[in-house]
Scaffold this active site. Structure first.
Site, PDB file in Angstrom:
ATOM      1  CB  SER A  12      -0.852  -0.007   1.278  1.00 30.17           C
ATOM      2  OG  SER A  12      -1.490   1.238   1.477  1.00 30.17           O
ATOM      3  CE1 TYR A  36      -4.567  -1.925   5.063  1.00 35.28           C
ATOM      4  CE2 TYR A  36      -3.224   0.021   4.629  1.00 35.28           C
ATOM      5  CZ  TYR A  36      -4.012  -1.024   4.169  1.00 35.28           C
ATOM      6  OH  TYR A  36      -4.239  -1.184   2.817  1.00 35.28           O
TER       7      TYR A  36
HETATM    8  P1  NAD Z   1     -11.616  -5.830  -0.197  1.00 38.16           P
HETATM    9  O1  NAD Z   1     -12.196  -5.735   1.167  1.00 38.16           O
HETATM   10  O2  NAD Z   1     -12.429  -5.492  -1.394  1.00 38.16           O
HETATM   11  O3  NAD Z   1     -11.015  -7.288  -0.447  1.00 38.16           O
HETATM   12  C1  NAD Z   1     -10.306  -7.967   0.540  1.00 38.16           C
HETATM   13  C2  NAD Z   1     -10.289  -9.432   0.190  1.00 38.16           C
HETATM   14  O4  NAD Z   1      -9.558 -10.142   1.206  1.00 38.16           O
HETATM   15  C3  NAD Z   1     -11.680 -10.073   0.149  1.00 38.16           C
HETATM   16  O5  NAD Z   1     -11.715 -11.040  -0.890  1.00 38.16           O
HETATM   17  C4  NAD Z   1     -11.792 -10.753   1.526  1.00 38.16           C
HETATM   18  O6  NAD Z   1     -12.710 -11.824   1.547  1.00 38.16           O
HETATM   19  C5  NAD Z   1     -10.358 -11.228   1.676  1.00 38.16           C
HETATM   20  N1  NAD Z   1      -9.966 -11.541   3.053  1.00 38.16           N
HETATM   21  C6  NAD Z   1      -9.993 -10.753   4.165  1.00 38.16           C
HETATM   22  N2  NAD Z   1      -9.528 -11.432   5.225  1.00 38.16           N
HETATM   23  C7  NAD Z   1      -9.189 -12.669   4.783  1.00 38.16           C
HETATM   24  C8  NAD Z   1      -8.656 -13.834   5.406  1.00 38.16           C
HETATM   25  N3  NAD Z   1      -8.358 -13.864   6.707  1.00 38.16           N
HETATM   26  N4  NAD Z   1      -8.456 -14.931   4.645  1.00 38.16           N
HETATM   27  C9  NAD Z   1      -8.761 -14.930   3.327  1.00 38.16           C
HETATM   28  N5  NAD Z   1      -9.255 -13.855   2.676  1.00 38.16           N
HETATM   29  C10 NAD Z   1      -9.465 -12.743   3.411  1.00 38.16           C
HETATM   30  O7  NAD Z   1     -10.301  -4.924  -0.120  1.00 38.16           O
HETATM   31  P2  NAD Z   1      -9.306  -4.358  -1.229  1.00 38.16           P
HETATM   32  O8  NAD Z   1      -9.353  -2.886  -1.126  1.00 38.16           O
HETATM   33  O9  NAD Z   1      -9.494  -5.011  -2.535  1.00 38.16           O
HETATM   34  O10 NAD Z   1      -7.928  -4.793  -0.564  1.00 38.16           O
HETATM   35  C11 NAD Z   1      -7.071  -5.759  -1.136  1.00 38.16           C
HETATM   36  C12 NAD Z   1      -5.656  -5.465  -0.684  1.00 38.16           C
HETATM   37  O11 NAD Z   1      -5.253  -4.192  -1.191  1.00 38.16           O
HETATM   38  C13 NAD Z   1      -5.492  -5.380   0.836  1.00 38.16           C
HETATM   39  O12 NAD Z   1      -4.257  -5.971   1.209  1.00 38.16           O
HETATM   40  C14 NAD Z   1      -5.455  -3.885   1.088  1.00 38.16           C
HETATM   41  O13 NAD Z   1      -4.759  -3.576   2.255  1.00 38.16           O
HETATM   42  C15 NAD Z   1      -4.732  -3.415  -0.149  1.00 38.16           C
HETATM   43  N6  NAD Z   1      -4.884  -2.012  -0.484  1.00 38.16           N
HETATM   44  C16 NAD Z   1      -6.118  -1.475  -0.728  1.00 38.16           C
HETATM   45  C17 NAD Z   1      -6.214  -0.136  -1.082  1.00 38.16           C
HETATM   46  C18 NAD Z   1      -7.526   0.508  -1.396  1.00 38.16           C
HETATM   47  O14 NAD Z   1      -7.559   1.747  -1.527  1.00 38.16           O
HETATM   48  N7  NAD Z   1      -8.607  -0.214  -1.540  1.00 38.16           N
HETATM   49  C19 NAD Z   1      -5.059   0.641  -1.205  1.00 38.16           C
HETATM   50  C20 NAD Z   1      -3.828   0.060  -0.945  1.00 38.16           C
HETATM   51  C21 NAD Z   1      -3.743  -1.274  -0.598  1.00 38.16           C
END
Ligand code: NAD
Length: 261
Positions: free
Chosen positions: A143, A156
């Site tokens: 991130s 985080y």
């Molecule tokens: P999201 O909530 O849409 O998706 C998260 C996914 O992780 C889902 O499929 C959920 O079921 C799964 N998950 C959560 N806990 C789990 C576990 N214990 N075991 C298995 N699966 C699990 O979120 P997102 O925004 O798509 O995030 C995905 C990644 O991107 C994360 O690591 C997040 O930190 C990172 N991220 C997101 C952003 C953003 O702005 N959305 C920015 C930077 C980084």
């Protein structure tokens, strides 16, 4: 189809960024093992739909990636189903916001195990197979918070900085093995994880969803626009290509200028 005959495990791919990455890799011909939580019937609909749309094998394994034995099972089942795991995308992640003093102990533990330890487990159980084949790609969704901090995100930010550090160690240990390991560092992407933060701003300030989205973006992301899961998917496809064979141990920003400030 640059990834025909490659097999991929993507944690947290039932939603958001992981699903965007799954679509991009499947479009390049890769077989994909989906992972993540959700309604069983919805996930099966998603799996079957992707398989039909891209004409590749798509599997699903519901492992809780915060648990090492379940991650081992996920990697083993993907290797058994597809023959190998050539590409590992450690993507699943969760968020919780509070000041350090008010941060609940159980939330700290949950974020560290889901966002950081899971990456260690995934790499640990996947590397032997990659070494045996002399080819592999590990891509960790870190991130912008893997590079810089924000208030109220102690767990985080600590976990994502940890992911960037772990990425470098894995890159060094695999540098002569035909394997690369990189972290991608997205800024704001409009997914359920971020929508919760937008909802909180809207409720606190009594403003609309659109206004809250703009406030969230303007605070950090100079482009004023969300990064899309499709753009992240395209970056992952590039990192899996031969053109990226010498990119390893990098933390690649895709953040509309967030960390340039
Ligand atoms: P999201 O909530 O849409 O998706 C998260 C996914 O992780 C889902 O499929 C959920 O079921 C799964 N998950 C959560 N806990 C789990 C576990 N214990 N075991 C298995 N699966 C699990 O979120 P997102 O925004 O798509 O995030 C995905 C990644 O991107 C994360 O690591 C997040 O930190 C990172 N991220 C997101 C952003 C953003 O702005 N959305 C920015 C930077 C980084």
């Amino acid at each position: 189809m640059t990834l025909k005959n490659k097999s991929v495990v993507i944690t947290g791919s039932t939603s958001g960024i992981g699903l965007g990455i799954a679509r991009a890799l499947a479009a390049e011909g890769a077989q994909v093992m989906l992972n993540g939580f959700g309604d069983a019937a919805e996930i099966e609909k998603l799996r079957a739909g992707l398989e039909k749309q891209y004409g590749v094998k798509i599997g699903y394994n519901g492992a809780d990636i915060s648990k090492p034995a379940e991650v081992e099972g996920l990697i083993k089942s993907a290797a058994a189903q597809f023959g190998s795991v050539d590409i590992l995308v450690n993507n699943a992640g969760i968020q919780f916001t509070a000041t350090v003093e008010e941060f609940p102990l159980e939330k700290w533990d949950a974020i560290l195990s889901t966002n950081l330890s899971s990456v260690f487990y995934g790499v640990k159980y996947t590397l032997p197979g990659m070494r045996a084949k002399g080819w592999g790609r590990v891509i960790n969704t870190a991130s912008a918070h893997g590079l810089v901090a924000s208030e109220h995100k102690a767990a985080y930010v600590a976990a994502k900085h940890g992911v960037v550090g772990l990425t470098k160690v894995v890159a060094l240990e695999t540098a002569n093995a035909g394997i690369t390991c990189n972290a991608i560092c997205p800024g704001w992407v409009l997914t359920p994880l971020v929508q919760k933060q937008i909802d909180a701003i809207a409720a606190e300030k009594k403003i609309s969803n659109d206004q809250a989205s703009k406030e969230l973006l303007m605070e950090k992301q100079p482009s004023g626009q969300f990064v899309t899961p499709e753009q992240i998917g395209a970056l992952v496809v590039f990192l899996c290509s031969d053109a990226a064979a010498q990119i390893t141990g990098a933390a690649l920003s895709i953040d509309g200028g967030w960390t340039a400030q």
